[in-house]
Scaffold this active site. Sequence first.
Site, mmCIF file in Angstrom:
data_model
loop_
_atom_site.group_PDB
_atom_site.id
_atom_site.type_symbol
_atom_site.label_atom_id
_atom_site.label_comp_id
_atom_site.label_asym_id
_atom_site.label_seq_id
_atom_site.Cartn_x
_atom_site.Cartn_y
_atom_site.Cartn_z
ATOM 1 N N CYS A 170 -30.526 -36.027 -57.220
ATOM 2 C CA CYS A 170 -31.273 -36.550 -56.059
ATOM 3 C C CYS A 170 -32.320 -37.566 -56.505
ATOM 4 O O CYS A 170 -32.529 -38.600 -55.849
ATOM 5 C CB CYS A 170 -31.976 -35.418 -55.322
ATOM 6 S SG CYS A 170 -30.860 -34.213 -54.603
HETATM 7 C C1 BEZ Z 1 -29.205 -32.438 -58.213
HETATM 8 O O1 BEZ Z 1 -29.751 -33.237 -57.448
HETATM 9 O O2 BEZ Z 1 -29.110 -32.671 -59.406
HETATM 10 C C2 BEZ Z 1 -28.653 -31.146 -57.680
HETATM 11 C C3 BEZ Z 1 -29.175 -30.600 -56.537
HETATM 12 C C4 BEZ Z 1 -28.664 -29.395 -56.076
HETATM 13 C C5 BEZ Z 1 -27.636 -28.774 -56.769
HETATM 14 C C6 BEZ Z 1 -27.109 -29.371 -57.911
HETATM 15 C C7 BEZ Z 1 -27.613 -30.572 -58.372
#
Ligand code: BEZ
Length: 210
Positions: free
Chosen positions: A46
């Site tokens: 994210c």
């Molecule tokens: C991420 O943004 O890296 C992420 C968010 C939730 C679950 C897995 C990865």
Amino acid sequence: MALRLGDVVPDFAADTTDGRIDSFHAWKDGAWAVLFSHPKDFTPVCTTELGTVAGLKPEFDKRNVKVIGVSVDPLDSHTRWVGDIADVTGNALNYPLIADPDKTVANLYDMIHPNASDTATVRSVFVIGPDNKLKLTLTYPASTGRNFLELLRVIDSLQLTSKHSVATPADWKQGEDVIIALSVSDADAQQKFPGYVTKKPYLRITPQPK
Ligand code: BEZ
């Protein structure tokens, strides 16, 4: 029920990193918009995505597209996270990120897919037209970051095909030849797209209209 292409998207009010939005439709104000969800604050994928979109903001602006992110964490968490996004990607957040702790937006737009996670959203993308109708959706799992250049590419196609009776072929990019819509008769095609090339009776190629 899940949103479908052509539906008017739900309106909502929300707090964002750029202040309160009382009506999403009023905030859009007749522009195109991209609403995209993030599973959780302070997560790696994210963080890269939000910074990437900040870097591409001039490209969205050029196309009259407003961008807005949403994550189910509260506003104070977003505010603390924003610094990390700039640190990691070199791009300061330059569009609103919705705080959706009660999951109003996530539920309205069906962003929580219980077989993936009961609490976090998937990576949804909604491209919404000036008429507030849904033009395109994408759904990625949390573990896969989105390709925002592809999003710009499909926006180019959506905007072109909303103005002209054409469709865009596989892997089409701005400036490349397009396909004359099946709804256009050959006689009309001669008028609208003189010199078009017939590859098959149903596949007529013409330069991209201006
Ligand atoms: C991420 O943004 O890296 C992420 C968010 C939730 C679950 C897995 C990865």
